[in-house]
Write a protein that holds these residues in place. Sequence first.
Motif, PDB file in Angstrom:
ATOM      1  N   LYS A  87       0.873  -1.452  -0.023  1.00 16.98           N
ATOM      2  CA  LYS A  87      -0.026   0.134   0.007  1.00 16.98           C
ATOM      3  C   LYS A  87       0.992   1.468   0.095  1.00 16.98           C
ATOM      4  CE  LYS A  87      -2.998   2.505   3.017  1.00 16.98           C
ATOM      5  NZ  LYS A  87      -4.150   2.514   4.103  1.00 16.98           N
ATOM      6  N   LEU A  88       1.924   1.248   0.885  1.00 18.92           N
ATOM      7  CA  LEU A  88       2.803   2.351   0.881  1.00 18.92           C
ATOM      8  C   LEU A  88       3.561   2.748  -0.498  1.00 18.92           C
ATOM      9  CD1 LEU A  88       4.129   4.663   2.619  1.00 18.92           C
ATOM     10  CD2 LEU A  88       5.597   3.008   3.454  1.00 18.92           C
ATOM     11  N   GLN A  89       3.978   1.613  -0.905  1.00 14.57           N
ATOM     12  CA  GLN A  89       4.632   1.522  -2.256  1.00 14.57           C
ATOM     13  C   GLN A  89       3.769   2.148  -3.394  1.00 14.57           C
ATOM     14  OE1 GLN A  89       6.054  -2.803  -2.226  1.00 14.57           O
ATOM     15  NE2 GLN A  89       7.363  -1.757  -3.685  1.00 14.57           N
ATOM     16  N   LYS A  90       2.611   1.556  -3.358  1.00 10.88           N
ATOM     17  CA  LYS A  90       1.628   1.949  -4.431  1.00 10.88           C
ATOM     18  C   LYS A  90       1.012   3.481  -4.201  1.00 10.88           C
ATOM     19  CE  LYS A  90      -0.653  -2.012  -5.220  1.00 10.88           C
ATOM     20  NZ  LYS A  90      -1.992  -2.491  -4.771  1.00 10.88           N
ATOM     21  N   GLU A  91       0.809   3.887  -2.944  1.00  3.88           N
ATOM     22  CA  GLU A  91       0.267   5.185  -2.944  1.00  3.88           C
ATOM     23  C   GLU A  91       1.077   6.303  -2.743  1.00  3.88           C
ATOM     24  OE1 GLU A  91      -2.990   5.101   0.039  1.00  3.88           O
ATOM     25  OE2 GLU A  91      -3.914   3.327  -0.749  1.00  3.88           O
ATOM     26  N   LEU A  92       2.025   5.994  -2.169  1.00  3.14           N
ATOM     27  CA  LEU A  92       3.205   7.181  -1.537  1.00  3.14           C
ATOM     28  C   LEU A  92       4.279   6.897  -2.565  1.00  3.14           C
ATOM     29  CD1 LEU A  92       2.172   8.001   2.027  1.00  3.14           C
ATOM     30  CD2 LEU A  92       1.306   9.116  -0.190  1.00  3.14           C
ATOM     31  N   GLY A  93       4.635   5.903  -3.163  1.00  2.00           N
ATOM     32  CA  GLY A  93       6.019   5.481  -3.908  1.00  2.00           C
ATOM     33  C   GLY A  93       7.180   5.174  -3.121  1.00  2.00           C
ATOM     34  N   TRP A  94       6.812   5.033  -1.790  1.00  4.36           N
ATOM     35  CA  TRP A  94       7.851   4.647  -1.009  1.00  4.36           C
ATOM     36  C   TRP A  94       8.840   3.306  -1.450  1.00  4.36           C
ATOM     37  CZ3 TRP A  94       8.978   0.537   2.580  1.00  4.36           C
ATOM     38  CH2 TRP A  94      10.208   0.619   3.251  1.00  4.36           C
ATOM     39  N   GLU A  95       9.935   3.294  -1.350  1.00  3.18           N
ATOM     40  CA  GLU A  95      10.807   2.143  -1.597  1.00  3.18           C
ATOM     41  C   GLU A  95      12.004   2.115  -0.901  1.00  3.18           C
ATOM     42  OE1 GLU A  95      11.992  -0.427  -3.860  1.00  3.18           O
ATOM     43  OE2 GLU A  95       9.853  -0.730  -4.730  1.00  3.18           O
ATOM     44  N   PRO A  96      12.401   1.234  -0.017  1.00  2.00           N
ATOM     45  CA  PRO A  96      13.510   1.201   0.719  1.00  2.00           C
ATOM     46  C   PRO A  96      14.795   1.315  -0.295  1.00  2.00           C
ATOM     47  CG  PRO A  96      12.700  -1.069   0.957  1.00  2.00           C
ATOM     48  CD  PRO A  96      11.560  -0.123  -0.162  1.00  2.00           C
ATOM     49  N   SER A  97      15.954   1.764   0.399  1.00  5.73           N
ATOM     50  CA  SER A  97      16.822   2.161  -0.756  1.00  5.73           C
ATOM     51  C   SER A  97      18.119   1.197  -0.484  1.00  5.73           C
ATOM     52  CB  SER A  97      17.428   3.497  -0.074  1.00  5.73           C
ATOM     53  OG  SER A  97      18.050   3.539   1.034  1.00  5.73           O
ATOM     54  N   LEU A  98      18.004   0.255   0.550  1.00  4.55           N
ATOM     55  CA  LEU A  98      19.420  -0.264   0.817  1.00  4.55           C
ATOM     56  C   LEU A  98      18.988  -1.834   0.869  1.00  4.55           C
ATOM     57  CD1 LEU A  98      22.205   0.746   1.704  1.00  4.55           C
ATOM     58  CD2 LEU A  98      21.517   0.305   4.128  1.00  4.55           C
ATOM     59  N   GLN A  99      19.790  -2.680   0.311  1.00  2.03           N
ATOM     60  CA  GLN A  99      19.791  -3.866   0.099  1.00  2.03           C
ATOM     61  C   GLN A  99      20.249  -4.538   1.455  1.00  2.03           C
ATOM     62  OE1 GLN A  99      21.858  -6.427  -2.420  1.00  2.03           O
ATOM     63  NE2 GLN A  99      20.229  -7.900  -2.811  1.00  2.03           N
ATOM     64  N   PHE A 100      19.597  -5.607   1.651  1.00  2.00           N
ATOM     65  CA  PHE A 100      19.952  -6.191   3.281  1.00  2.00           C
ATOM     66  C   PHE A 100      21.630  -6.374   3.418  1.00  2.00           C
ATOM     67  CE2 PHE A 100      20.791  -9.815   6.160  1.00  2.00           C
ATOM     68  CZ  PHE A 100      20.149  -9.335   7.060  1.00  2.00           C
ATOM     69  N   GLU A 101      22.083  -7.088   2.325  1.00  2.00           N
ATOM     70  CA  GLU A 101      23.469  -7.532   2.556  1.00  2.00           C
ATOM     71  C   GLU A 101      24.279  -6.222   2.440  1.00  2.00           C
ATOM     72  OE1 GLU A 101      21.419  -9.081   0.574  1.00  2.00           O
ATOM     73  OE2 GLU A 101      21.820 -11.109   1.134  1.00  2.00           O
ATOM     74  N   GLU A 102      24.132  -4.859   2.035  1.00  2.00           N
ATOM     75  CA  GLU A 102      24.870  -3.734   2.106  1.00  2.00           C
ATOM     76  C   GLU A 102      24.610  -3.285   3.416  1.00  2.00           C
ATOM     77  OE1 GLU A 102      24.268  -0.841  -0.821  1.00  2.00           O
ATOM     78  OE2 GLU A 102      25.194   0.556   0.425  1.00  2.00           O
TER      79      GLU A 102
END
Length: 377
Positions: free
Chosen positions: A327-342
Amino acid sequence: MKRNILITGGAGFIGSHVVRLFVNKYPDYHIVNLDKLTYAGNLANLKDIEDRPNYTFIKADIVDFEAMRRIMDEHGIDGIIHLAAESHVDRSIKDPFTFARTNVMGTLSLLQAAKEYWETLPEKYDGKRFYHISTDEVYGALELTNPEGIESPFTTAASSEHHHAYGTEFFLETTKYNPHSPYSASKASSDHFVRAYHDTYGMPTIVTNCSNNYGPYQFPEKLIPLFINNIRHRKPLPVYGKGENVRDWLYVEDHARAIDLIFHKGTIAETYNIGGFNEWKNIDIIKVIIKTVDRLLGNPEGYSDELITYVTDRLGHDMRYAIDSRKLQKELGWEPSLQFEEGIERTVRWYLDHQDWMDNISSGDYERYYEEMYKER
Ligand code: NAD
Ligand code: TYD
């Protein structure tokens, strides 16, 4: 635009990242960080921004209604980001009263102070925000229907390369509350009070429920910093039960970015789940931590494996948490920036490079508390 924003719990783990982000990003905002400085609050977390002209620290207890009411007035607060809480499940099992006091009564006192202050203003609730930070733990526990893990149907930039899901169900914003621990019961209760203030008085509230955070400045009673510190000191690594419980991990700065976005763009009275589709079995994440610490300390591979110690399980230990944050991705365009390994590499490096920070807080009272906890297991 000028704004006066109250951030509670800003001297804690997530709060310090939120305060830093807001102070740096919004020079026109006055950021008031209110924190009781319990064992978990540490002003050393904010050394880099403490002298900024747009920052004020106030030591106060959110349960103290008169103080909250006065602070609202004195600083003309128009937005609140509420993170102050007792946050550790193991402590809640030993001392539930403190959790009810701070998480329930404290949230209520803050809500009522905001209500009374905002109702004195000609514009009332117009342009105001009461943003409450909650946890996925209020939804209860999911089942481990795929103990070996299946390819997860969802992905974000934060998902690990191994990218497993350990069940087919995920927590949605509509999932019924079903808290099990005194911690999650107290957070659930506070969430209900926040929604009640919207539904009853029209207070402009927002609630978000986030998965487990990791990163710099986390108090070393939580799994990741505790284990990094114990490996460094060659102390046992207490794995509860069989180590099969699953948690969904998100880098703390990505949570802080989501909070910024939702505070400014989120819809009043809505709930947003925050997570990065990054599920890990405890024992697997523990192996990643051991491997990373050993590599960075120059130890041979496998050197610290012998520290793994299986101990009595946590009472009522929730099996699996997994957040659906579409929902947060779709409605507000939020994407985490950091992959877990990093993220995990950055985190381990930070703790190893900040041994003084760790030594300062893991001495004295905390050391005694921890020794006692460990003896009981
Ligand atoms: P933390 O324990 O590191 O910090 C909590 C802060 O609140 C501390 O600085 C403490 O001094 C302050 N505080 C405690 N009682 C207070 C009181 N009565 N009055 C004023 N200040 C008080 O916690 P955290 O991990 O940073 O969590 C912050 C918030 O985010 C909490 O509400 C928690 O429920 C929520 N949350 C945490 C996670 C996580 O993985 N850590 C995940 C989702 C949601
Ligand atoms: P924790 O960091 O306390 O977060 P939460 O309980 O809020 O998810 O614990 C993460 C997981 O690690 C949880 O399943 C309990 C487990 N755990 C251990 O196995 N050993 C430990 O010493 C700690 C602190 C946690």
